[in-house]
Design an enzyme around this catalytic site. Structure first.
Site, PDB file in Angstrom:
ATOM      1  CG  HIS A 104       3.914  -6.050  -9.734  1.00 49.87           C
ATOM      2  ND1 HIS A 104       2.688  -6.542  -9.755  1.00 49.87           N
ATOM      3  CD2 HIS A 104       3.639  -5.342  -8.233  1.00 49.87           C
ATOM      4  CE1 HIS A 104       1.596  -6.193  -9.145  1.00 49.87           C
ATOM      5  NE2 HIS A 104       2.225  -5.536  -8.125  1.00 49.87           N
ATOM      6  CG  HIS A 178       0.818  -0.922  -8.991  1.00 49.93           C
ATOM      7  ND1 HIS A 178       0.556  -0.142  -7.819  1.00 49.93           N
ATOM      8  CD2 HIS A 178       1.245  -2.284  -8.576  1.00 49.93           C
ATOM      9  CE1 HIS A 178       0.613  -1.421  -6.786  1.00 49.93           C
ATOM     10  NE2 HIS A 178       0.757  -2.402  -7.110  1.00 49.93           N
ATOM     11  CD  GLU A 315      -2.131  -3.799  -8.437  1.00 45.40           C
ATOM     12  OE1 GLU A 315      -1.410  -4.591  -8.786  1.00 45.40           O
ATOM     13  OE2 GLU A 315      -2.548  -3.431  -7.103  1.00 45.40           O
TER      14      GLU A 315
HETATM   15  C1  GLA Z   1       0.488  -5.283  -5.464  1.00 47.71           C
HETATM   16  C2  GLA Z   1       0.539  -6.387  -4.711  1.00 47.71           C
HETATM   17  C3  GLA Z   1       0.587  -5.878  -3.181  1.00 47.71           C
HETATM   18  C4  GLA Z   1       1.917  -5.150  -3.275  1.00 47.71           C
HETATM   19  C5  GLA Z   1       1.661  -4.149  -4.068  1.00 47.71           C
HETATM   20  C6  GLA Z   1       2.937  -3.047  -4.052  1.00 47.71           C
HETATM   21  O1  GLA Z   1      -0.639  -4.664  -5.290  1.00 47.71           O
HETATM   22  O2  GLA Z   1      -0.584  -7.249  -4.913  1.00 47.71           O
HETATM   23  O3  GLA Z   1       0.798  -6.891  -2.268  1.00 47.71           O
HETATM   24  O4  GLA Z   1       3.246  -5.683  -3.613  1.00 47.71           O
HETATM   25  O5  GLA Z   1       1.539  -4.453  -5.287  1.00 47.71           O
HETATM   26  O6  GLA Z   1       3.447  -2.680  -2.648  1.00 47.71           O
END
Ligand code: GLA
Length: 353
Positions: A104, A178, A315
């Protein structure tokens, strides 16, 4: 649209909270800190509004440790293996912030920067335009990248997100949002009874570090088959190596639609409230994450506690680790090109069954 102060960052930058409203009474609050969706009020089948996104009560809560609640994600949403990739013969090294991998956008991703806000009125409804320039080398990524994200609350209860980006050097980009949804209302138990449909024949299986193996695997006969509606809980506990790696669903679906065409790619319904959320996007992939890392330690909005599976995320994205996966749709942005991508979360209701 209205706005009010929403705290100050440690470096002294003032942050605002914007409220977008439409004629149907839907209301969305967004802060320019991390471009985060702070609340989203959607009606149930009897017209009662509830806040359907997780978050925290105070600006300080967003500055503190939290799992990307409502945030804009970049420069690269999802994982890049070992935080490394090669582009034009040069190896770039990113911060590693998720086991051995980069996740991210790094330690200070787009979820933790202050965006420059501009209020606008689009033909579809009120828009909040957020702009951020990520400097060449920020978090290890090449090129000055200028990103504009517009959030629009449409007349038909959609929160549309339009992404634009340009660069002055070849770079990799994957932008998403997100938000954590619970259509029964934030803090109202788990999402295991929500009914999900994802228009995807394939998904990208992962290794134990959640990095895709490179295979595009058929969902047929697996717990990843959401081509027909199924509750999240119906198969999440199945003995299945992919579910074990993800601790539940935390995978990328290869959407059936044509990339670039703005289509409904997923639909989620909550049977008791009747709330329905459709996901529309131009993107090729969808990370469906079922809040597997939530563990009841975060004090959420209104003092609510968020247990494991208190929410789900959808997402929209290019596939994880694409910079290292030559067979995945490309994520390179070059000078002179404009990245354009749109996603909408559209709310409605369905009658009781
Ligand atoms: C994304 C990732 C997950 C987790 C979340 C945040 O969705 O794919 O594995 O890291 O973000 O907690």
């Amino acid at each position: 649209m209205s706005n009010k102060p929403f705290g100050t960052t440690p470096s002294g930058e003032a942050v605002q909270l914007y409220t977008l409203r439409n004629a149907k009474g839907m209301q969305v609050e967004i802060t320019n800190y991390g471009g985060r969706v702070v609340s989203l009020l959607a009606p149930d089948r009897s017209g009662r509004f509830a806040d359907v996104v997780l978050g925290v009560d105070s600006p300080e809560g967003y500055l503190g440790d939290n799992p990307y609640f409502g945030a804009l994600i970049g420069r690269y949403g999802n994982r890049i293996a070992k935080g490394r990739f090669r582009l034009n013969g040069v190896e770039y090294k990113l911060a590693v912030n998720n086991g051995a991998n980069a996740l991210h956008g790094g330690v200070k991703g787009f979820d933790r920067v202050v965006w420059q806000p501009r209020e606008a009125q689009s033909p579809d409804g009120p828009s909040l335009e957020l702009k951020y320039t990520s400097k060449d080398g920020e978090e290890g990524y090449p090129g000055n990248l200028t990103v504009t994200v517009s959030y629009t609350l449409t007349a038909d209860n959609g929160l549309r997100i339009d992404y634009h980006a340009t660069t002055d050097k070849d770079t990799v980009v994957n932008l998403t949002n997100h938000s954590y949804f619970n259509l029964a209302g934030q803090g109202e138990g788990t999402i295991l009874d929500h009914v999900v449909q994802i228009y995807a024949d394939r998904f990208t299986p992962v290794d134990a570090g959640l990095i895709p193996t490179g295979e595009l695997k058929s969902v047929e006969g697996t717990p990843f088959d959401f081509r027909q509606p199924a509750t999240i809980g119906s198969r999440i506990g199945n003995k299945d190596q992919q579910l074990e790696y993800g601790l539940g669903y935390d995978h990328n679906w290869v959407l059936n639609h044509k990339t670039g065409s703005f289509d409904v790619v997923a639909r989620v319904g909550e049977p008791v409230s009747g709330r329905v959320m459709e996901v529309l996007t131009t993107e090729p992939g969808l990370q469906f994450y079922t809040g597997n890392f939530l563990d009841g330690t975060i004090r959420g909005k209104g003092g609510k506690v968020y247990p494991k599976r208190a929410a789900f995320c959808m997402e929209t994205q290019h596939f994880p680790d694409s910079p290292n996966q030559p067979k995945f749709p490309p994520v390179v942005l070059k000078p002179g090109e404009t990245l354009q991508s749109s996603t909408e979360y559209r709310f409605s209701v369905e009658p009781a069954r």
